[in-house]
Design an enzyme around this catalytic site. Structure first.
Site, PDB file in Angstrom:
ATOM      1  N   GLU A 117       0.845  -1.193   0.000  1.00 31.85           N
ATOM      2  CA  GLU A 117       0.000   0.000   0.000  1.00 31.85           C
ATOM      3  C   GLU A 117       0.877   1.238   0.000  1.00 31.85           C
ATOM      4  O   GLU A 117       1.826   1.287   0.789  1.00 31.85           O
ATOM      5  CB  GLU A 117      -0.910   0.042   1.240  1.00 31.85           C
ATOM      6  CG  GLU A 117      -1.843   1.249   1.189  1.00 31.85           C
ATOM      7  CD  GLU A 117      -2.791   1.359   2.395  1.00 31.85           C
ATOM      8  OE1 GLU A 117      -2.663   0.561   3.342  1.00 31.85           O
ATOM      9  OE2 GLU A 117      -3.637   2.244   2.354  1.00 31.85           O
ATOM     10  N   GLY A 140       3.058   2.357  10.791  1.00 28.73           N
ATOM     11  CA  GLY A 140       2.824   1.563  11.994  1.00 28.73           C
ATOM     12  C   GLY A 140       2.645   0.090  11.680  1.00 28.73           C
ATOM     13  O   GLY A 140       3.318  -0.767  12.241  1.00 28.73           O
ATOM     14  N   ALA A 141       1.734  -0.184  10.761  1.00 30.31           N
ATOM     15  CA  ALA A 141       1.433  -1.571  10.440  1.00 30.31           C
ATOM     16  C   ALA A 141       0.575  -1.614   9.183  1.00 30.31           C
ATOM     17  O   ALA A 141       0.118  -0.579   8.712  1.00 30.31           O
ATOM     18  CB  ALA A 141       0.678  -2.232  11.596  1.00 30.31           C
ATOM     19  N   GLU A 155      -2.510  -3.901   6.946  1.00 30.85           N
ATOM     20  CA  GLU A 155      -3.624  -4.845   7.095  1.00 30.85           C
ATOM     21  C   GLU A 155      -3.722  -5.892   5.995  1.00 30.85           C
ATOM     22  O   GLU A 155      -4.827  -6.393   5.724  1.00 30.85           O
ATOM     23  CB  GLU A 155      -4.923  -4.035   7.133  1.00 30.85           C
ATOM     24  CG  GLU A 155      -5.338  -3.368   5.798  1.00 30.85           C
ATOM     25  CD  GLU A 155      -4.920  -1.907   5.659  1.00 30.85           C
ATOM     26  OE1 GLU A 155      -3.942  -1.506   6.331  1.00 30.85           O
ATOM     27  OE2 GLU A 155      -5.548  -1.180   4.870  1.00 30.85           O
ATOM     28  N   ASN A 156      -2.624  -6.292   5.344  1.00 32.23           N
ATOM     29  CA  ASN A 156      -2.670  -7.314   4.296  1.00 32.23           C
ATOM     30  C   ASN A 156      -3.587  -8.470   4.689  1.00 32.23           C
ATOM     31  O   ASN A 156      -3.545  -8.936   5.816  1.00 32.23           O
ATOM     32  CB  ASN A 156      -1.275  -7.868   4.064  1.00 32.23           C
ATOM     33  CG  ASN A 156      -0.229  -6.789   3.989  1.00 32.23           C
ATOM     34  OD1 ASN A 156      -0.321  -5.896   3.165  1.00 32.23           O
ATOM     35  ND2 ASN A 156       0.737  -6.843   4.898  1.00 32.23           N
ATOM     36  N   HIS A 200      -6.720  -2.030  15.151  1.00 27.08           N
ATOM     37  CA  HIS A 200      -6.920  -1.262  13.912  1.00 27.08           C
ATOM     38  C   HIS A 200      -6.714  -2.144  12.676  1.00 27.08           C
ATOM     39  O   HIS A 200      -7.575  -2.203  11.794  1.00 27.08           O
ATOM     40  CB  HIS A 200      -5.948  -0.068  13.900  1.00 27.08           C
ATOM     41  CG  HIS A 200      -6.017   0.775  12.672  1.00 27.08           C
ATOM     42  ND1 HIS A 200      -6.770   1.929  12.611  1.00 27.08           N
ATOM     43  CD2 HIS A 200      -5.445   0.635  11.457  1.00 27.08           C
ATOM     44  CE1 HIS A 200      -6.637   2.459  11.410  1.00 27.08           C
ATOM     45  NE2 HIS A 200      -5.840   1.696  10.687  1.00 27.08           N
ATOM     46  N   GLU A 201      -5.588  -2.825  12.625  1.00 30.25           N
ATOM     47  CA  GLU A 201      -5.297  -3.635  11.431  1.00 30.25           C
ATOM     48  C   GLU A 201      -6.289  -4.792  11.323  1.00 30.25           C
ATOM     49  O   GLU A 201      -6.742  -5.131  10.240  1.00 30.25           O
ATOM     50  CB  GLU A 201      -3.861  -4.158  11.457  1.00 30.25           C
ATOM     51  CG  GLU A 201      -2.782  -3.084  11.633  1.00 30.25           C
ATOM     52  CD  GLU A 201      -2.893  -1.913  10.689  1.00 30.25           C
ATOM     53  OE1 GLU A 201      -3.406  -2.073   9.561  1.00 30.25           O
ATOM     54  OE2 GLU A 201      -2.465  -0.802  11.089  1.00 30.25           O
ATOM     55  N   HIS A 206      -9.565  -3.648   9.895  1.00 32.90           N
ATOM     56  CA  HIS A 206      -9.531  -3.410   8.448  1.00 32.90           C
ATOM     57  C   HIS A 206     -10.045  -4.618   7.660  1.00 32.90           C
ATOM     58  O   HIS A 206     -10.437  -4.474   6.510  1.00 32.90           O
ATOM     59  CB  HIS A 206      -8.093  -3.133   7.994  1.00 32.90           C
ATOM     60  CG  HIS A 206      -7.700  -1.685   7.978  1.00 32.90           C
ATOM     61  ND1 HIS A 206      -8.502  -0.687   7.465  1.00 32.90           N
ATOM     62  CD2 HIS A 206      -6.555  -1.065   8.375  1.00 32.90           C
ATOM     63  CE1 HIS A 206      -7.872   0.476   7.558  1.00 32.90           C
ATOM     64  NE2 HIS A 206      -6.692   0.289   8.115  1.00 32.90           N
ATOM     65  N   GLU A 253      -9.713   4.374   6.323  1.00 33.22           N
ATOM     66  CA  GLU A 253      -8.884   4.789   7.459  1.00 33.22           C
ATOM     67  C   GLU A 253      -9.667   5.546   8.535  1.00 33.22           C
ATOM     68  O   GLU A 253      -9.550   5.240   9.715  1.00 33.22           O
ATOM     69  CB  GLU A 253      -7.675   5.600   6.982  1.00 33.22           C
ATOM     70  CG  GLU A 253      -6.688   4.801   6.123  1.00 33.22           C
ATOM     71  CD  GLU A 253      -6.163   3.521   6.791  1.00 33.22           C
ATOM     72  OE1 GLU A 253      -6.349   3.345   8.016  1.00 33.22           O
ATOM     73  OE2 GLU A 253      -5.578   2.688   6.066  1.00 33.22           O
TER      74      GLU A 253
HETATM   75  N1  TRP Z   1      -3.037   0.970   5.827  1.00 34.38           N
HETATM   76  C1  TRP Z   1      -2.031   1.145   6.827  1.00 34.38           C
HETATM   77  C2  TRP Z   1      -2.760   1.450   8.121  1.00 34.38           C
HETATM   78  O1  TRP Z   1      -3.487   2.352   8.251  1.00 34.38           O
HETATM   79  C3  TRP Z   1      -1.103   2.287   6.509  1.00 34.38           C
HETATM   80  C4  TRP Z   1       0.203   1.929   5.916  1.00 34.38           C
HETATM   81  C5  TRP Z   1       0.984   0.897   6.248  1.00 34.38           C
HETATM   82  C6  TRP Z   1       0.927   2.638   4.934  1.00 34.38           C
HETATM   83  N2  TRP Z   1       2.135   0.945   5.520  1.00 34.38           N
HETATM   84  C7  TRP Z   1       2.135   1.973   4.716  1.00 34.38           C
HETATM   85  C8  TRP Z   1       0.685   3.780   4.221  1.00 34.38           C
HETATM   86  C9  TRP Z   1       3.085   2.421   3.820  1.00 34.38           C
HETATM   87  C10 TRP Z   1       1.630   4.236   3.316  1.00 34.38           C
HETATM   88  C11 TRP Z   1       2.814   3.545   3.110  1.00 34.38           C
HETATM   89  O2  TRP Z   1      -2.703   0.783   9.084  1.00 34.38           O
HETATM   90 ZN    ZN Z   2      -5.411   1.823   8.693  1.00 34.78          ZN
END
Ligand code: TRP
Ligand code: ZN
Length: 878
Positions: free
Chosen positions: A127, A267-268, A270-271, A303-304, A307, A326
């Site tokens: 992402e 931070g993390a 959500e794959n 949060h993840e 998602h 988000e």
């Molecule tokens: N979707 C992720 C979240 O909100 C955000 C995220 C994770 C992201 N890695 C990233 C956004 C790298 C931009 C680039 O938890």
């Molecule tokens: Zn998110």
């Protein structure tokens, strides 16, 4: 310059692709030298596509090794590949399989987008546009397909091979290699693809869903860290149970895996079925993590996980809709934390965060709506506005519709849009349908930037026992949006009578009022309340019912009255904050406070501390003095950070002096002798001790030694890092020695090293920039690791205004030089650090000139990334 001609992407230009991808078959062959990716994409033209329409796939930094369609290699003239992608000139006018092979060098991928290596582990981040760095693809969120992924890798370096979905096959592959096949039956956009290969430890657990299915849970980490994953696992199980109970959402796959990695841009992530985490949001032990770290782990794990429904099962049509997933998911994680911990404390925490980071963004040159309508670099739109303000907008919807109405809308959203890549309009529509309301005007919250300012005036007529309340809204222009129409602002309120209790009224007229909710949907409304026997004190925006700035017009007396009596804990806290903010902002602008003002506030703080009905965590927040950024934003222009810092220090000294022995006694009495627990009870007590220590160190001669002793005797990281940070910030006599000790004591732990970097960057003395230069220049400083860079430089620009915004421009130059170097390695991290310059237009002139000069000199560098150019250009235009 490249930026000025660089293409801006507009929401209004959205169009579906001429081709769709029916299914994806990936085959990764990983070796130490390189990774070969073979992609077999089953593709077909859409009904409306004309024969002969070229197929244009995205690609970034990859090179084509072979290409075939339905097994037949393509001749050179049939395709073209360049830095932005691959075009097949005239694809078959039917379903076909495009077969490509590319070679990757994950080892040299320092941008941490696509496939890269972190401490030996191969991992991915896709992402928003990282998948195109792995293979040629229609890399946009409205292209959904089922994925099948084969991974072959050396058994010795990569015994663990993970991807999305369920494991369907595995075995030996000869030559010391082994392979696995993962299949994800849920069609997904490529940004949710993930792969991990490495030698990792794991903890396993399981969760039984509401319909009785058993889900296998795993958290993977570097060997030896398994015990530090237990809190994350516990948080995961609580999240899964909560989403069933609160939103009726059940997990869908048989496996849910999390992997902790040390190099991560965010931070993390959500794959689907395989969340990848920055390890700082997984690892926790009492000796290495603070209470705040535990709370963040719990929140981000939730949060993840959340998602999976809000983001994955229902995803975004395009990246302009980012806050569809988000904002909504932040709202959900905030609600989770509120239910798991203390609701008022969580709310205060979230609002503090909004005021410290989102309000400054919304009032500066980087302001944009939660749903932007244009961007040059989407990575620069993962902002506090999209996330935190996006959550506030969802919260307002829940406030306006009520809990049941909101839940009805959410149910309909899941029912109608499961499997869709959709839009904010579709999201609002389900709430309209479920509740029979029109949210047309409400939708402005998504499309307009800026923080509305609401001004209050009152009028009480004793003879007719009528109280009139006038609320007026105004929003300043923001970039590309000169004219602002009124927002729909939900104002939760109460009227307090002379004894502090809630007043009721016999009749109300003049506007939309339901029970305790006024809807301010025009520029101004005046509400008349009848049957009001005494002039009330209004308590407005209870629970922070809308993300606005409030000019209540209330003086210190009335605010302190609210602080004492308001039934709404949020407003009790906010009243105290308002008193301090006003006094501080006035004094910084040359209108000093009166001793009586301070005396009254001191008494209110003491009463708060004495109040047996309030919990420790609330008290901790109540006695906090607004930070320099909040005061600066309140002043709004010609900011002089030196005078704000000086005044704040004088203020705390005047406030604390006469009560320092009381505070010290309380500090001592709150010591905890039980074994450490991260739970809300103990954490609240430690938070109160820390808040007391902050006041004592900043405002009394007795503080420094207390901090030193707490540091030396601390039984856990919460206390030790708090004592260190407070000492460094106030640059006490002991600060240099404590920093030295901390560094030596924890030299082996990268995440604890980050705490040292943060404390060093936030130091309150004039030597801070020199020390930071030395830290950065050390040959062993991990200059490609985002956590290290953000801890040092990010916390400096965001949390050390007095030093970053120095009049001589040394802070500006230091950051611009660092950004020049970081940009070559990791543009996302560089651009993020640079956003600290967003305060530029609010600074007093000399600082503005110095900041501009530093930015112009950065801009003159060759080869800057699009990320950094975009931020530079927007700040310099503002
Ligand atoms: N979707 C992720 C979240 O909100 C955000 C995220 C994770 C992201 N890695 C990233 C956004 C790298 C931009 C680039 O938890
Ligand atoms: Zn998110």
């Amino acid at each position: 310059m490249r930026t000025d001609t660089e293409q801006t992407i507009f929401l209004r230009d959205y169009e579906p692709t001429p081709y769709r991808i029916v299914s994806v078959d990936l085959d990764f062959r990983i070796t130490e030298e390189m990774t070969r990716v073979r992609a077999q994409l089953t593709i077909e033209p859409r009904e409306e596509t004309a024969p002969g329409t070229p197929l244009v796939l995205d690609g970034d930094g990859i090179s084509l090794h072979s290409i075939a369609i339905d097994g037949a290699p393509l001749v050179l003239a049939a395709y073209a590949a360049d830095e932005t992608g691959l075009t097949v000139v005239e694809p078959p006018y039917r379903r076909f399989v495009l077969d490509t092979e590319v070679l990757l060098k994950p080892e040299t991928n320092s941008k941490l987008m696509g496939l890269y290596r972190s401490s030996g582990t191969w991992c991915t981040q896709c992402e928003p546009e990282g998948f195109r760095r792995i293979t040629y693809y229609l890399d946009r969120p409205d292209i959904l397909a089922p994925f099948k992924v084969r991974i072959t890798a050396p058994q010795s370096v990569a015994p663990v091979l993970l991807s999305n979905g369920n494991l369907i096959e595995q075995g030996a592959a000869g030559d010391g290699m082994h392979y696995v096949v993962w299949e994800d039956p849920f069609p997904k956009p490529a940004y949710l693809f993930a792969l991990v290969a490495g030698d990792l430890g794991v903890i396993k657990d399981s969760f039984t869903t509401m319909s009785g299915r058993e889900v296998e849970l795993g958290i993977y980490c570097s060997h030896g860290k398994e015990n530090e994953c237990l809190y994350a696992m516990d948080s995961l199980k609580r999240s899964m149970a909560w989403d069933e109970k609160r939103f009726g959402r059940e997990y869908d796959l048989d496996v849910f895996n999390i992997v902790a990695v040390s190099d991560f841009n965010f931070g993390a992530m959500e794959n689907k079925g395989l969340n990848i985490f920055n390890d700082k949001l997984v690892f926790a032990s009492p000796e290495t993590a603070s209470d705040a770290n535990y709370a963040s782990i719990e929140r981000v794990i939730a949060h993840e996980y959340f998602h999976n429904w809000t983001g994955n099962r229902i995803t975004c049509r395009d990246w302009f809709q980012l806050c569809l997933k988000e904002g909504l998911t932040v709202y959900r994680d905030q609600e989770f934390s509120s239910d798991e911990r203390s609701r008022p404390v969580q709310r205060i925490h979230d609002v503090e965060n909004l005021r410290v980071s989102q309000f400054p963004e919304d009032g500066g040159p980087l302001a944009h709506p939660p749903r932007p309508d244009r961007y040059r670099e989407i990575n620069n739109f993962y902002t506090t506005t999209v996330y935190q303000k996006g959550a506030e907008v969802v919260r307002m919807l829940a406030t306006i519709l009520g809990e049941d109405g909101f839940r009805k809308g959410m149910d309909l959203y899941f029912e109608h849009h499961d499997g869709d890549a959709t839009t904010i309009e579709a999201f609002l529509k389900v709430f309209e349908e479920a509740n029979g309301v029109d949210l047309g005007q409400f939708s402005r919250w998504y499309t307009e930037a800026g923080t509305p300012e609401v001004t209050v005036s009152e009028d009480y007529d004793a003879a007719s026992q009528t109280y009139r309340l006038t609320l007026t809204q105004k929003t300043n222009p923001t970039p590309n949006q000169p004219e602002k129409a009124p927002f729909v602002i939900p104002v939760r309120f109460g009227l307090l009578g002379p004894n502090g209790s809630e007043m009721s009224w016999s009749a109300v007229s003049g506007g939309t009022v339901h029970d305790d909710l006024i809807i301010l949907d025009k520029e101004s409304v005046t509400i008349s309340f009848e049957g009001i026997a005494n002039k009330p004190v209004p308590s407005l925006f209870r629970g922070f019912s809308a993300p606005v700035r409030l000019n209540s017009g209330l003086g210190e007396d009335n605010l302190l009255f609210l602080a004492r009596h308001d039934a709404d804990p949020f407003n009790r806290w906010d009243a105290l904050q308002s008193v301090s903010t006003h006094l501080l902002a006035d004094a910084a602008q040359g209108r000093p406070w009166h001793a009586d003002n301070i005396e009254a506030l001191r008494q209110a703080l003491l009463d708060t501390l004495d109040d047996a009905h309030l919990d420790d965590a609330f008290k901790a927040q109540a006695i906090g003095i607004p930070d320099e950024t909040v005061i600066g934003r309140h002043i709004g222009r010609d900011i002089d950070p030196d005078s704000i810092a000086r005044v704040r220090k004088e203020f705390i000294t005047a406030l604390v002096g006469p009560m320092d022995s009381k505070l010290e006694a309380l500090f001592a009495s709150l010591a905890i002798t039980d074994a450490y627990s991260p739970g809300a009870g103990q954490a609240g007590r430690r938070a109160l001790r820390t808040a007391l220590l902050s006041l004592l160190v900043a405002g009394s001669g007795r503080g420094a030694a207390l901090a030193e002793r707490l540091y030396a005797n601390a039984g856990n990281m919460t206390e030790r890092s708090a004592a260190l940070a407070i000492s460094a910030r106030n640059w006490t006599r002991d600060a240099p020695a404590l920093l030295g000790d901390f560094r030596a004591r924890y030299s082996g732990d990268a995440l604890v090293f980050d705490k040292w970097l943060v404390a060093s960057a936030q130091a309150g003395d004039d030597g801070v920039i020199e020390r930071m230069r030395t830290i950065l220049a050390a040959p062993d400083f991990p200059r490609t690791n985002p956590n290290r860079l953000r801890s040092l430089l990010g916390s400096f620009v965001m949390n050390n205004p007095a030093q970053f915004l120095k009049e001589d421009g040394s802070g500006f130059r230091f950051i611009c030089e660092a950004v020049t170097e970081i940009d070559k390695v990791n543009p996302q991290v560089a651009a993020r650090i640079l956003t600290g310059f967003r305060v530029l237009p609010m600074l007093e002139e000399r600082r503005r000139v110095a900041a501009r000069a530093a930015l112009e000199s950065l801009r003159s560098q060759d080869g800057l990334s699009r990320n950094t150019q975009d931020i530079l250009q927007r700040i310099l235009a503002g």
